[in-house]
Design an enzyme around this catalytic site. Structure first.
Site, PDB file in Angstrom:
ATOM      1  N   ASP A  63      50.602 -30.502 -24.887  1.00 26.28           N
ATOM      2  CA  ASP A  63      50.213 -29.246 -24.242  1.00 26.28           C
ATOM      3  C   ASP A  63      50.933 -28.023 -24.825  1.00 26.28           C
ATOM      4  O   ASP A  63      50.651 -26.892 -24.423  1.00 26.28           O
ATOM      5  CB  ASP A  63      50.478 -29.312 -22.726  1.00 26.28           C
ATOM      6  CG  ASP A  63      49.383 -30.066 -21.988  1.00 26.28           C
ATOM      7  OD1 ASP A  63      48.351 -30.378 -22.615  1.00 26.28           O
ATOM      8  OD2 ASP A  63      49.557 -30.335 -20.790  1.00 26.28           O
ATOM      9  N   CYS A 113      38.258 -30.433 -19.564  1.00 21.68           N
ATOM     10  CA  CYS A 113      38.396 -29.884 -20.917  1.00 21.68           C
ATOM     11  C   CYS A 113      37.651 -30.709 -21.957  1.00 21.68           C
ATOM     12  O   CYS A 113      37.447 -31.898 -21.784  1.00 21.68           O
ATOM     13  CB  CYS A 113      39.871 -29.874 -21.335  1.00 21.68           C
ATOM     14  SG  CYS A 113      40.856 -28.665 -20.515  1.00 21.68           S
ATOM     15  N   LYS A 151      51.699 -27.008 -12.750  1.00 21.38           N
ATOM     16  CA  LYS A 151      50.302 -27.402 -12.486  1.00 21.38           C
ATOM     17  C   LYS A 151      50.150 -28.919 -12.527  1.00 21.38           C
ATOM     18  O   LYS A 151      49.519 -29.521 -11.645  1.00 21.38           O
ATOM     19  CB  LYS A 151      49.384 -26.769 -13.533  1.00 21.38           C
ATOM     20  CG  LYS A 151      47.947 -27.280 -13.463  1.00 21.38           C
ATOM     21  CD  LYS A 151      47.064 -26.722 -14.563  1.00 21.38           C
ATOM     22  CE  LYS A 151      46.942 -27.636 -15.738  1.00 21.38           C
ATOM     23  NZ  LYS A 151      45.669 -28.363 -15.797  1.00 21.38           N
ATOM     24  N   ASN A 152      50.728 -29.562 -13.547  1.00 21.45           N
ATOM     25  CA  ASN A 152      50.511 -31.000 -13.744  1.00 21.45           C
ATOM     26  C   ASN A 152      51.290 -31.849 -12.740  1.00 21.45           C
ATOM     27  O   ASN A 152      51.073 -33.062 -12.651  1.00 21.45           O
ATOM     28  CB  ASN A 152      50.856 -31.413 -15.176  1.00 21.45           C
ATOM     29  CG  ASN A 152      49.841 -30.883 -16.180  1.00 21.45           C
ATOM     30  OD1 ASN A 152      48.726 -30.523 -15.817  1.00 21.45           O
ATOM     31  ND2 ASN A 152      50.232 -30.816 -17.439  1.00 21.45           N
ATOM     32  N   ARG A 202      39.554 -39.233 -23.084  1.00 19.23           N
ATOM     33  CA  ARG A 202      40.408 -39.492 -21.914  1.00 19.23           C
ATOM     34  C   ARG A 202      39.725 -40.405 -20.891  1.00 19.23           C
ATOM     35  O   ARG A 202      39.450 -40.006 -19.763  1.00 19.23           O
ATOM     36  CB  ARG A 202      40.789 -38.167 -21.246  1.00 19.23           C
ATOM     37  CG  ARG A 202      41.606 -37.293 -22.150  1.00 19.23           C
ATOM     38  CD  ARG A 202      42.474 -36.364 -21.362  1.00 19.23           C
ATOM     39  NE  ARG A 202      41.871 -35.070 -21.217  1.00 19.23           N
ATOM     40  CZ  ARG A 202      42.482 -34.010 -20.701  1.00 19.23           C
ATOM     41  NH1 ARG A 202      43.697 -34.103 -20.285  1.00 19.23           N
ATOM     42  NH2 ARG A 202      41.882 -32.867 -20.598  1.00 19.23           N
ATOM     43  N   LEU A 251      41.915 -47.361 -17.661  1.00 19.70           N
ATOM     44  CA  LEU A 251      43.203 -47.909 -17.208  1.00 19.70           C
ATOM     45  C   LEU A 251      43.361 -47.769 -15.703  1.00 19.70           C
ATOM     46  O   LEU A 251      43.939 -48.653 -15.051  1.00 19.70           O
ATOM     47  CB  LEU A 251      44.371 -47.215 -17.923  1.00 19.70           C
ATOM     48  CG  LEU A 251      44.454 -47.400 -19.438  1.00 19.70           C
ATOM     49  CD1 LEU A 251      45.740 -46.793 -19.972  1.00 19.70           C
ATOM     50  CD2 LEU A 251      44.383 -48.867 -19.821  1.00 19.70           C
ATOM     51  N   ARG A 284      43.011 -21.480 -15.368  1.00 15.57           N
ATOM     52  CA  ARG A 284      43.182 -22.832 -14.829  1.00 15.57           C
ATOM     53  C   ARG A 284      44.641 -23.265 -14.869  1.00 15.57           C
ATOM     54  O   ARG A 284      45.058 -24.097 -14.061  1.00 15.57           O
ATOM     55  CB  ARG A 284      42.337 -23.829 -15.634  1.00 15.57           C
ATOM     56  CG  ARG A 284      40.835 -23.684 -15.422  1.00 15.57           C
ATOM     57  CD  ARG A 284      40.065 -24.737 -16.198  1.00 15.57           C
ATOM     58  NE  ARG A 284      40.721 -26.025 -16.025  1.00 15.57           N
ATOM     59  CZ  ARG A 284      40.872 -26.924 -16.990  1.00 15.57           C
ATOM     60  NH1 ARG A 284      40.436 -26.688 -18.191  1.00 15.57           N
ATOM     61  NH2 ARG A 284      41.479 -28.060 -16.748  1.00 15.57           N
ATOM     62  N   ILE A 339      48.080 -37.498 -29.485  1.00 13.17           N
ATOM     63  CA  ILE A 339      47.679 -37.784 -28.101  1.00 13.17           C
ATOM     64  C   ILE A 339      46.175 -37.633 -27.916  1.00 13.17           C
ATOM     65  O   ILE A 339      45.499 -38.541 -27.424  1.00 13.17           O
ATOM     66  CB  ILE A 339      48.415 -36.854 -27.106  1.00 13.17           C
ATOM     67  CG1 ILE A 339      49.935 -36.876 -27.355  1.00 13.17           C
ATOM     68  CG2 ILE A 339      48.098 -37.247 -25.663  1.00 13.17           C
ATOM     69  CD1 ILE A 339      50.636 -38.166 -27.038  1.00 13.17           C
TER      70      ILE A 339
END
Length: 421
Positions: free
Chosen positions: A308, A118, A24-25, A123, A127, A400, A330
């Protein structure tokens, strides 16, 4: 769509094989990369997930033509007809901001709603925006939108990230492929999904050095062309099912898995008593003994232990013989699964960014509620280890990021079904 829940009756071992889907990522930035060229980008091994569907819908509303097949899509953005990514699409998924770099680089303009997604931390996209500004774009924030303009195109420069950011690395890497001159991305994220994106961009004609390292050097090209690319297997799905075997017992071969993308996780699993061995088709996982041992874990950017997989690791440790300290570095708000696991009898004490997990002999089935994507799969794993019946509500989070989870687990012996709420 009617709300659904997953019902699990725990206590059985898992035996057989589970196919690993495309990542997915990796798929999300690769779909966005289709906007960089008027040619056709063909993506194979495409996972069939809600998030991927959202991303395809987003590039389609920018003017891309889509031709879809099973695990396959052809994206042809010959003409970008719209450079605005509207709130009602972007709010569904944070990764939508990945269209920003490609649109500004190719069209000289993009207007993208600030992202949603989410509830696991802020997040920010700072940047991404600072990097585009350094490349000559003008950034305005108004009414919840980022409006970026670069009418004379982007210019190569050196960008040093103050901390590792996967999304910013991806966005600026894509933008740099069409920028004039050379762009250096220092302290770039090194995740395998970024390497996958870079390899696909190379296939499209990009000139990128340093792939897989923290220093990416991109020599901008006047244009990119179409290509065909197969998405790498999902290391988070792989790690999740490996931990499912650790939780439930048994032996399962994860077909298509890439152990080289999960070395830190495999080391942790081997230390706690879950044996992982490479096979010709992927990797085999089995639990040695009745209970695993407690092992401390700290999440880190790649190649460290992935955030994750933190919730899934907590479930594995919840039934360990001994205690484990799990530290999340994170994302804030990433222990939202703890109260739900406590309903099932897990003994977890949270101190700031760390959670002390004292293993118990057995979890107990209960009705629980998913709060985010990885928390939802952790509750499914907990159900595998629990006495009696576990009902996981609000599983739209699960869809998802996990493809047909009840079919994959059911095929190796889990007593699991999806039912209407």
């Amino acid at each position: 769509m009617a709300l659904q829940r997953i019902v699990i009756r725990g206590g059985g071992e898992l035996h057989g094989e589970i196919p690993i889907s495309g990542a997915k990522n990796a798929a999300l930035p690769l779909v966005a990369a289709g906007l960089l060229t008027p040619g056709t980008l063909i993506l194979d091994n495409l996972p069939e997930l809600a998030d991927v569907g959202f991303m395809l819908g987003l590039v389609e509303q920018h003017g891309a033509a889509l031709a879809r097949g099973p695990r396959h899509v052809e994206i042809t953005a010959e003409r970008i007809t719209n450079t605005t990514a509207p709130y009602d699409l972007v709010r569904k998924m944070r990764a939508s901001v990945l269209v920003l770099g490609p649109l500004v680089a190719r069209m000289g303009e993009a207007k993208v709603s600030l992202p949603g997604g989410c509830a696991i931390g802020t997040r920010p996209v700072d940047l991404h925006l600072k990097g585009l500004e350094a490349m000559g774009a003008r950034i305005e924030l108004a009414d919840g939108y980022v409006h970026a303009t670069a009418p004379k195109g982007l210019k190569g420069t050196t960008i040093r990230f103050p901390f590792v950011s996967v999304g910013a690395t991806e966005n600026l890497l894509m933008a740099a492929t069409l920028a004039e001159g050379e762009t250096v991305l220092d302290n770039a994220a090194r995740e395998p999904e970024i390497t996958d994106l870079a390899r696909c961009l190379e296939a499209m004609g990009a000139d990128i050095a340093g792939i897989g390292t923290e220093r990416l050097i991109v020599r901008g090209q006047p244009a990119l062309h179409g290509a065909r690319y197969s998405i790498l297997p999902d290391r988070i799905e792989t790690g999740t099912y490996a931990m499912a075997v650790g939780v439930a017992g048994g032996r399962v071969e994860l077909v298509g898995a890439r152990p080289d993308t999960l070395e830190d996780v495999i080391d942790v699993l081997n230390r706690c008593g879950v044996e992982v061995t490479p096979t010709e088709r992927g990797m085999a996982v089995k639990r040695n003994g009745h209970r695993v041992a407690g092992v401390d874990v700290m999440t880190q950017p790649y190649p460290g232990f992935p955030t994750d997989l933190q919730a899934q690791m907590m479930v594995l440790m919840a039934t360990a013989d001994g205690a484990a300290m799990i530290t999340e570095t994170i994302f804030e708000n990433r222990f939202m699964h703890v109260p739900e696991l406590a309903r099932m009898g897990a003994n977890v004490t949270v101190h700031g960014a760390s959670a002390l997990v004292r293993g118990v002999p057995r979890l107990k089935g209960a009705p629980v509620m998913a709060t985010d994507l990885r928390a939802s799969i952790s509750l499914v794993l907990a159900g595998l280890a629990a006495e009696g019946e576990t009902v996981v509500n609000r599983i739209y989070h699960l869809d998802r990021g996990y493809e047909r989870v009840e079919e994959k687990l059911g095929a190796v012996g889990a007593r699991i079904q999806r039912v209407p709420e």
